[in-house]
Scaffold this motif. Sequence first.
Motif, PDB file in Angstrom:
ATOM      1  N   GLN A 137      -0.757  -1.485  -5.321  1.00 41.85           N
ATOM      2  CA  GLN A 137      -2.042  -0.935  -6.452  1.00 41.85           C
ATOM      3  C   GLN A 137      -2.891   0.446  -6.634  1.00 41.85           C
ATOM      4  O   GLN A 137      -1.685   1.081  -6.795  1.00 41.85           O
ATOM      5  CB  GLN A 137      -2.796  -0.601  -4.450  1.00 41.85           C
ATOM      6  CG  GLN A 137      -4.167  -0.490  -4.143  1.00 41.85           C
ATOM      7  CD  GLN A 137      -4.262  -0.216  -2.382  1.00 41.85           C
ATOM      8  OE1 GLN A 137      -3.436  -0.122  -2.173  1.00 41.85           O
ATOM      9  NE2 GLN A 137      -6.211  -0.035  -2.246  1.00 41.85           N
ATOM     10  N   VAL A 138      -4.157   0.133  -7.199  1.00 44.42           N
ATOM     11  CA  VAL A 138      -4.299   1.703  -7.744  1.00 44.42           C
ATOM     12  C   VAL A 138      -5.827   1.440  -6.773  1.00 44.42           C
ATOM     13  O   VAL A 138      -6.144   0.819  -7.299  1.00 44.42           O
ATOM     14  CB  VAL A 138      -4.593   0.673  -9.579  1.00 44.42           C
ATOM     15  CG1 VAL A 138      -5.446   0.001  -9.658  1.00 44.42           C
ATOM     16  CG2 VAL A 138      -4.696   1.680 -10.399  1.00 44.42           C
ATOM     17  N   ASP A 139      -6.739   2.830  -7.619  1.00 50.55           N
ATOM     18  CA  ASP A 139      -7.612   2.704  -7.292  1.00 50.55           C
ATOM     19  C   ASP A 139      -7.861   4.110  -7.938  1.00 50.55           C
ATOM     20  O   ASP A 139      -7.666   4.980  -8.339  1.00 50.55           O
ATOM     21  CB  ASP A 139      -7.932   3.002  -5.901  1.00 50.55           C
ATOM     22  CG  ASP A 139      -9.226   3.199  -4.686  1.00 50.55           C
ATOM     23  OD1 ASP A 139     -10.117   2.135  -6.087  1.00 50.55           O
ATOM     24  OD2 ASP A 139      -9.078   3.302  -3.884  1.00 50.55           O
ATOM     25  N   ALA A 196      -0.220   3.549  -6.621  1.00 51.37           N
ATOM     26  CA  ALA A 196       1.389   3.567  -5.905  1.00 51.37           C
ATOM     27  C   ALA A 196       2.093   2.447  -6.537  1.00 51.37           C
ATOM     28  O   ALA A 196       1.739   1.129  -6.949  1.00 51.37           O
ATOM     29  CB  ALA A 196       0.353   2.800  -4.282  1.00 51.37           C
ATOM     30  N   SER A 197       3.966   2.986  -6.974  1.00 48.52           N
ATOM     31  CA  SER A 197       4.192   1.805  -6.857  1.00 48.52           C
ATOM     32  C   SER A 197       5.609   1.731  -6.685  1.00 48.52           C
ATOM     33  O   SER A 197       5.510   2.067  -5.332  1.00 48.52           O
ATOM     34  CB  SER A 197       5.049   3.236  -8.734  1.00 48.52           C
ATOM     35  OG  SER A 197       5.419   2.546  -9.702  1.00 48.52           O
ATOM     36  N   THR A 198       6.315   1.130  -7.610  1.00 47.68           N
ATOM     37  CA  THR A 198       7.343   0.504  -6.450  1.00 47.68           C
ATOM     38  C   THR A 198       8.661   1.095  -7.086  1.00 47.68           C
ATOM     39  O   THR A 198      10.018   1.112  -6.107  1.00 47.68           O
ATOM     40  CB  THR A 198       7.868  -0.896  -7.207  1.00 47.68           C
ATOM     41  OG1 THR A 198       8.230  -0.929  -8.659  1.00 47.68           O
ATOM     42  CG2 THR A 198       6.726  -2.213  -6.671  1.00 47.68           C
ATOM     43  N   ASP A 199       8.631   2.389  -7.732  1.00 49.74           N
ATOM     44  CA  ASP A 199       9.579   3.002  -7.830  1.00 49.74           C
ATOM     45  C   ASP A 199       9.516   4.771  -6.463  1.00 49.74           C
ATOM     46  O   ASP A 199      10.394   5.662  -7.054  1.00 49.74           O
ATOM     47  CB  ASP A 199       9.718   4.098  -9.733  1.00 49.74           C
ATOM     48  CG  ASP A 199       8.406   4.727  -9.187  1.00 49.74           C
ATOM     49  OD1 ASP A 199       7.271   5.254  -8.508  1.00 49.74           O
ATOM     50  OD2 ASP A 199       7.754   4.795 -10.944  1.00 49.74           O
ATOM     51  N   ASN A 200       8.434   4.034  -5.695  1.00 50.03           N
ATOM     52  CA  ASN A 200       8.886   4.962  -4.549  1.00 50.03           C
ATOM     53  C   ASN A 200       7.724   6.394  -5.281  1.00 50.03           C
ATOM     54  O   ASN A 200       7.395   7.333  -4.202  1.00 50.03           O
ATOM     55  CB  ASN A 200      10.198   5.658  -4.314  1.00 50.03           C
ATOM     56  CG  ASN A 200      10.519   4.886  -3.712  1.00 50.03           C
ATOM     57  OD1 ASN A 200      11.038   3.920  -4.295  1.00 50.03           O
ATOM     58  ND2 ASN A 200      12.233   5.056  -3.743  1.00 50.03           N
ATOM     59  N   SER A 201       6.919   6.275  -6.188  1.00 49.79           N
ATOM     60  CA  SER A 201       5.829   7.386  -6.371  1.00 49.79           C
ATOM     61  C   SER A 201       4.984   6.703  -6.451  1.00 49.79           C
ATOM     62  O   SER A 201       4.828   6.053  -6.146  1.00 49.79           O
ATOM     63  CB  SER A 201       6.760   7.697  -7.627  1.00 49.79           C
ATOM     64  OG  SER A 201       6.314   6.980  -8.891  1.00 49.79           O
ATOM     65  N   VAL A 202       3.482   8.344  -6.554  1.00 50.69           N
ATOM     66  CA  VAL A 202       2.423   8.317  -6.300  1.00 50.69           C
ATOM     67  C   VAL A 202       2.213   8.614  -7.967  1.00 50.69           C
ATOM     68  O   VAL A 202       2.258  10.040  -8.003  1.00 50.69           O
ATOM     69  CB  VAL A 202       1.924   8.139  -5.085  1.00 50.69           C
ATOM     70  CG1 VAL A 202       0.094   8.525  -5.602  1.00 50.69           C
ATOM     71  CG2 VAL A 202       2.052   7.803  -4.070  1.00 50.69           C
ATOM     72  N   LYS A 203       1.136   8.224  -8.548  1.00 52.30           N
ATOM     73  CA  LYS A 203       0.902   9.276  -9.553  1.00 52.30           C
ATOM     74  C   LYS A 203      -0.847   8.939 -10.087  1.00 52.30           C
ATOM     75  O   LYS A 203      -1.533   7.830  -9.669  1.00 52.30           O
ATOM     76  CB  LYS A 203       1.152   8.362 -11.239  1.00 52.30           C
ATOM     77  CG  LYS A 203       2.719   8.296 -10.912  1.00 52.30           C
ATOM     78  CD  LYS A 203       3.518   7.689 -12.341  1.00 52.30           C
ATOM     79  CE  LYS A 203       4.330   7.192 -12.203  1.00 52.30           C
ATOM     80  NZ  LYS A 203       5.338   6.594 -11.438  1.00 52.30           N
ATOM     81  N   VAL A 204      -1.162   9.759 -10.419  1.00 50.66           N
ATOM     82  CA  VAL A 204      -2.578  10.221 -10.626  1.00 50.66           C
ATOM     83  C   VAL A 204      -3.358  10.781 -11.994  1.00 50.66           C
ATOM     84  O   VAL A 204      -2.173  11.725 -12.975  1.00 50.66           O
ATOM     85  CB  VAL A 204      -3.069  11.338  -9.986  1.00 50.66           C
ATOM     86  CG1 VAL A 204      -5.018  11.957 -10.064  1.00 50.66           C
ATOM     87  CG2 VAL A 204      -2.781  11.212  -8.567  1.00 50.66           C
TER      88      VAL A 204
END
Length: 468
Positions: A191-193, A204-212
Amino acid sequence: MSYVLSDPTLERHFKGHRDNVTSVDFSCNMKQIATGSMDSCVMIWNMKPQMRAYRFDGHKDAVLSVQFSPSGHLVASASRDKTVRLWVPSMKAESTAFRAHTATVRSVNFSGDGQSLVTASDDKTIKVWTVHRQKFLFSLNQHINWVRCAKFSPDDRLIVSSSDDKTIKLWDKNSRECIHSFYEHAGYANQVDFHPSGTCIAAASTDNSVKVWDIRSHKMLQHYQVHSGVVNSLSFHPAGNFLITASSDSTMKILDLVEGKLLYTLHGHQGPVTCVAFSRTGEYFASGGSDEQVMVWKTNFDGTDCTDGVRLQHKSTSSSQAPQASSTAYPPFNSHPSLLRNQASELSEHFNGQDSHAAAHAQSGSHSHSRATHSLTYRNPSSISSSTHQTQTQGSSQHQPRVQAQASDEGVPPGLASTLEHIIGQLDILTQTVSILEQRLTLTEDKLKECLENQMEIGVHLQRREEA
């Protein structure tokens, strides 16, 4: 900046879906919550306890995304049956279907003015539609794998999309051109927003991370590695200073974007947390999970005194790594100081139709909110029938010793601790009793529904005989 923080609390929960909850959204007036599920249903939950939920059965396969229109008069849903539906969120369950995708539709999103819809599909396209004329307008076609998500920017000029091709693309809505691609190297974004300011995006990534990322400089602003499982969903607080994430590690994390750190870890769902969303005002947020439950939480922590506005710090936050020297522009940041750890067990009951809750918080040390990371544990409610959604939260008896031990550490008199233990035990019994009664009511309603269906079939049969 100074914070006036209080722990988030579990206010309501709803049980009615028969499979994983996939998506959740609040109406603008906070009177209703829409959810989608793998059970092919859209459900509209009324926040007033005395009002029943609406179940919409138009889709022929799993519903993967739902959203209220900005006015709250419509609900859009996207499904594995390749269609998008627009519903009027009332008892009549009126809907119209949009058909143009040739594969599963994974995401649906209204524009800020409510005039357009953007959808993302496994057919590798993003499509834009008009709402009132219910017409397909155009496709965006540069992804080379399934498109998981597509969202309008706050000013409706841009569209952001994420795909299994490990890219996140920014599109100009008017020119229909891709203006930039962000690349995910380890996984893809579920998901991206857009940030409410429209200047950055979160994934929201499948590599367990959250990036901004900053969409102007195209640089990564923040990188959070706080989950131990796939991150399924995220939602910005409307003020822009907090981000909440939902993960398959069964937790939700609340991130302080201004400080660039983990603020809270919430344990409430049994199994993966699949979706999360703040309300339009940010006063509440809702979550859904593979446990088929929908939980509504009161934010509490969003009281801020911010005179300089929200500025995102360049941080990299990890739950498993200590700070290390780094020559990059985004130095690692340790989000887990061991100064404070809160464990809370929330006991909430709404059998009388009122939103009342009693919380037992065991807190360690002083509230140093500017430095502390909190872990809040909310016990899972027992199963509740779909037809009666009085809300309740059950304190699990196996976790009573933890609360009691921490309470005694804080100098709580033994007599009071014993009384609290007794109250928890009585609440367990009461919750189990209500659950049994609701299960019986469900059986009764199923039988009644079966009788009504049989009666209708007999009526149709008799009518046909008379016509013959």
